[in-house]
Every structure is written in C-alpha cells, then in structure tokens.
Design an enzyme around this catalytic site. Sequence first.
Site, PDB file in Angstrom:
ATOM      1  N   LYS A 225       0.806  -1.222   0.000  1.00  0.00           N
ATOM      2  CA  LYS A 225       0.000   0.000   0.000  1.00  0.00           C
ATOM      3  C   LYS A 225       0.841   1.275   0.000  1.00  0.00           C
ATOM      4  O   LYS A 225       2.024   1.258   0.312  1.00  0.00           O
ATOM      5  CB  LYS A 225      -0.972  -0.009   1.193  1.00  0.00           C
ATOM      6  N   ARG A 259      -3.372 -10.085   5.240  1.00  0.00           N
ATOM      7  CA  ARG A 259      -3.868 -10.115   3.849  1.00  0.00           C
ATOM      8  C   ARG A 259      -2.750  -9.666   2.907  1.00  0.00           C
ATOM      9  O   ARG A 259      -2.316  -8.523   2.986  1.00  0.00           O
ATOM     10  CB  ARG A 259      -5.087  -9.192   3.731  1.00  0.00           C
TER      11      ARG A 259
HETATM   12  C1  8Y4 Z   1      -1.411  -2.738  -4.486  1.00  0.00           C
HETATM   13  C2  8Y4 Z   1      -2.559  -3.405  -4.746  1.00  0.00           C
HETATM   14  C3  8Y4 Z   1      -1.369  -1.860  -3.438  1.00  0.00           C
HETATM   15  C4  8Y4 Z   1      -3.661  -3.207  -3.979  1.00  0.00           C
HETATM   16  C5  8Y4 Z   1      -2.459  -1.663  -2.670  1.00  0.00           C
HETATM   17  C6  8Y4 Z   1      -3.606  -2.332  -2.927  1.00  0.00           C
HETATM   18  C7  8Y4 Z   1      -8.000  -4.250   2.512  1.00  0.00           C
HETATM   19  C8  8Y4 Z   1      -9.085  -5.011   2.087  1.00  0.00           C
HETATM   20  C9  8Y4 Z   1      -8.195  -3.995   0.406  1.00  0.00           C
HETATM   21  C10 8Y4 Z   1      -7.687  -4.250   3.893  1.00  0.00           C
HETATM   22  C11 8Y4 Z   1      -9.529  -5.758   4.193  1.00  0.00           C
HETATM   23  C12 8Y4 Z   1      -5.424  -2.889  -1.530  1.00  0.00           C
HETATM   24  C13 8Y4 Z   1     -10.201  -5.439  -0.096  1.00  0.00           C
HETATM   25  C14 8Y4 Z   1      -6.691  -2.295  -1.119  1.00  0.00           C
HETATM   26  N1  8Y4 Z   1      -7.450  -3.623   1.436  1.00  0.00           N
HETATM   27  N2  8Y4 Z   1      -9.836  -5.779   2.899  1.00  0.00           N
HETATM   28  N3  8Y4 Z   1      -9.195  -4.840   0.745  1.00  0.00           N
HETATM   29  N4  8Y4 Z   1      -8.483  -5.014   4.694  1.00  0.00           N
HETATM   30  N5  8Y4 Z   1     -10.255  -6.468   5.061  1.00  0.00           N
HETATM   31  N6  8Y4 Z   1      -4.705  -2.032  -2.205  1.00  0.00           N
HETATM   32  O1  8Y4 Z   1      -6.778  -3.596   4.373  1.00  0.00           O
HETATM   33  O2  8Y4 Z   1      -5.116  -4.017  -1.322  1.00  0.00           O
HETATM   34  S1  8Y4 Z   1      -8.008  -3.452  -1.229  1.00  0.00           S
END
Ligand code: 8Y4
Length: 290
Positions: A225, A259
């Site tokens: 992130k 995650r």
């Molecule tokens: C690269 C790719 C960098 C994706 C960042 C991202 C969370 C989540 C996401 C979290 C829960 C993400 C669906 C954002 N973040 N679900 N989801 N907790 N429970 N960004 O922190 O991964 S999506």
Amino acid sequence: MSNTMPFLACGRFRFSLNRPLIMGIVNLTPDSFSGDGLGRDTAAAIAHARAQWEAGADMLDLGAESTRPGSEPTSLQEELDRLLPVLEVLRDWEVPVSIDTYKPEVMRAALAAGADMINDINALRAPGALEAVAASNCGICLMHMQGEPRNMQQNPVYADVVGEVGAFIAERIHACRQAGIADERLVLDPGFGFGKNLDHNLELFARLPELFIDHLPLLVGVCRKRMLGEITGRPVDERQAATLASTVIAAEKGATIIRVHDVAMTKDALAVWSAIKQTETQTKKAEQTA
Ligand code: 8Y4
C-alpha cells in the site's frame, strides 16, 4: 496483550487462532494498481488462486471491484460475472474462500455459491448486508473506512484516529450481534489506507493491540500500500521488503490474519517470527518453573 478467541468460524471451516493466518489476495479487477488485475480472464484468475493456495495461503480473498483511492463503483452484474465462474471452481478445492464485496446481492450470490467468508470494506453498512450474512454461517471481516473509495484520500481528518476507528468497529460489532451473528464469526480490521494519511496509518499500526475489541481477532492489510511507498520512496512493484517488515510487526502485535499478495514470502517471514517466538515462550516458561 492480545488474547484473541480460540477459533474463527468461517463457513465450512473452523480456524484455530494459535498462529497468524495468511489470506492470499486474488484480484479479479482489470485495473489493479499493483498490475495483478485479472479481470474477466477466468482461467488466469483460477491459475492465480491455485498458485496462492499452493504457496501456503490459509484462505483466499477474491475481489472483483476496485477499491483503490479514486476508483468508481463496478456494476452488480460485472462484479458477479467476474466472481461466480471462479468461485464455482474454487469451491471444489476445499479451500476457504473470502469474497471482498460490500454489495448485499453479491454476498447472497457468493454465499449460495459456497463462499466461506465476506470481507466487507463497508463493515455491513449497506442496507440488507447484515441480513445477507446473518442468514449464513460465513466468517465476516468488519473493516473501517472514512468516506468512500472515490473520495477517501482527499483529506482524511480525525481528532483521535484509534478512538474513532475503535468506536466505529464497536458499533458494527453491536449491529452484528443485534442481527443474531455470533462473535466467533467476526474479524476486525482498522482498514489501512482507507481514508487515512500516513500519520493515521502509523498510529493505528503502532497501537494495534488497542483494537482487539472484546478479544475479537484482527486482520491487517497493508500489502504494497501507499503508506509503504511513502515510507520507502518505492513504487508499488518494489514494496515486498517493506510489506514483509510490516507483516512481522503485525504478527508480533498479535494480528490474526495477514492479507497479502506474496504468500510464499509471507510464509517464510512468519516461520522465522514463529520460531523465535516459540523459543521466547519456552525460555519464559523455564524461568517461571526454575
Ligand atoms: C497494491 C494493490 C497496493 C492493492 C495496494 C492495494 C484491505 C481489504 C483492500 C484491507 C480488508 C489494496 C479489499 C486495497 N485492502 N480488505 N481490501 N483489509 N479487510 N490495495 O486492508 O489491497 S483493497
């Protein structure tokens, strides 16, 4: 420190919470900013899910709607068309499958198709969402977000970020209990990057143990992130080391589910953490009985 519940009920599965679990991300959006979006390519999505599972993920998180900052909503039909063909194959693998969605219609369809967990960035605030999951025995992740993906990073403001995130999560736990959902199905999540600036994210991370509300388990999602980019100056495809550092710190602070995109690396990092932790525990026990 954290003393979480002994297990998590998650659809067909029941997880012992004596070690951090790895949730492997399977991204079914076409526009992921980490470049792993698989869109409507069902075969590629299934292959990625297989690889995440074989790398040692304890569960898979399928997401078909982009929630990156500034993103616009996906239509219900598009989300279902991306999810259901993959879910139908994964169901036969006996792998715990979480569905990242905030739409009650998607929750119902996914649960009917065999999903074990609903990971809702909206913490079941959509009308009908509580009812959709209450009718099943799925696990539930209640995540905090300030604003909506479209606008959440414009100017996030908190007087007391840990207090406000905690109060929000406590209210959502209460709503779940009112809907007849058992505590053993719940996982809490501060929602790193969802309506938070770097200082907010760092304070939440540093004070993570304060968010074990009612001893419920915590999910941490910081993989690749922006906060890691802000700390290291690295682009999204060079944030693996930063991600692993945060993973080990999350484990040390008692996080229950991590995650991640990079399952194999995460497994190794947690194996090192766990080996040292075990020795530490044995040493403490020996000192007590000595
Ligand atoms: C690269 C790719 C960098 C994706 C960042 C991202 C969370 C989540 C996401 C979290 C829960 C993400 C669906 C954002 N973040 N679900 N989801 N907790 N429970 N960004 O922190 O991964 S999506």
